[in-house]
Write a protein that holds these residues in place. Structure first.
Motif, PDB file in Angstrom:
ATOM      1  N   LYS A   8      86.882 170.089  30.892  1.00  0.00           N
ATOM      2  CA  LYS A   8      86.881 169.970  32.355  1.00  0.00           C
ATOM      3  C   LYS A   8      86.539 171.301  33.011  1.00  0.00           C
ATOM      4  N   TYR A  11      82.897 171.706  32.846  1.00  0.00           N
ATOM      5  CA  TYR A  11      82.260 170.844  33.837  1.00  0.00           C
ATOM      6  C   TYR A  11      82.285 171.518  35.203  1.00  0.00           C
ATOM      7  N   LEU A  39      83.898 165.285  42.329  1.00  0.00           N
ATOM      8  CA  LEU A  39      85.052 164.531  41.841  1.00  0.00           C
ATOM      9  C   LEU A  39      85.748 163.791  42.974  1.00  0.00           C
ATOM     10  N   THR A  44      87.792 161.733  38.801  1.00  0.00           N
ATOM     11  CA  THR A  44      86.592 161.226  38.140  1.00  0.00           C
ATOM     12  C   THR A  44      85.378 161.509  39.012  1.00  0.00           C
ATOM     13  N   PRO A  45      84.196 161.668  38.379  1.00  0.00           N
ATOM     14  CA  PRO A  45      82.977 161.902  39.160  1.00  0.00           C
ATOM     15  C   PRO A  45      82.637 160.710  40.063  1.00  0.00           C
ATOM     16  N   TRP A  51      80.004 161.510  33.891  1.00  0.00           N
ATOM     17  CA  TRP A  51      80.984 161.988  32.912  1.00  0.00           C
ATOM     18  C   TRP A  51      80.573 161.572  31.507  1.00  0.00           C
ATOM     19  N   TRP A  54      77.897 163.875  30.430  1.00  0.00           N
ATOM     20  CA  TRP A  54      78.477 165.189  30.185  1.00  0.00           C
ATOM     21  C   TRP A  54      79.126 165.222  28.804  1.00  0.00           C
TER      22      TRP A  54
END
Length: 75
Positions: A8, A11, A39, A44-45, A51, A54
């Motif tokens: 994370k 990210y 987010l 969550t995106p 995600w 990713w």
């Protein structure tokens, strides 16, 4: 600086880097992508597929499947 970060944190670092590029370029494509990466309140995106992609990239990097070698064309 620590050598390891969480997935994370990586990210978030990628988001920050891309956001700086957007600030420099004003690219609509990059701005749209950043929107999908943003987010939601639950962490969550905005675009769920982001995600998944990713995590796929993380796995490829862990497995040594990413080639970062710059290849210049022969002249």
């Amino acid at each position: 600086m620590e050598d390891k970060i969480t997935i994370k944190e990586a990210y978030v670092a990628m988001y920050a880097y891309l956001e700086r590029l957007y600030d420099m370029t004003g690219s609509n494509d990059l701005g749209g992508f950043l929107g999908s990466m943003s987010l939601l309140e639950d962490g969550t995106p905005a675009e769920p597929g982001v995600w998944n992609e990713w995590m796929r990239a993380v796995q490829q990097a862990r497995n040594g499947q990413i080639d970062l070698t710059l290849e210049l064309p022969d002249e």
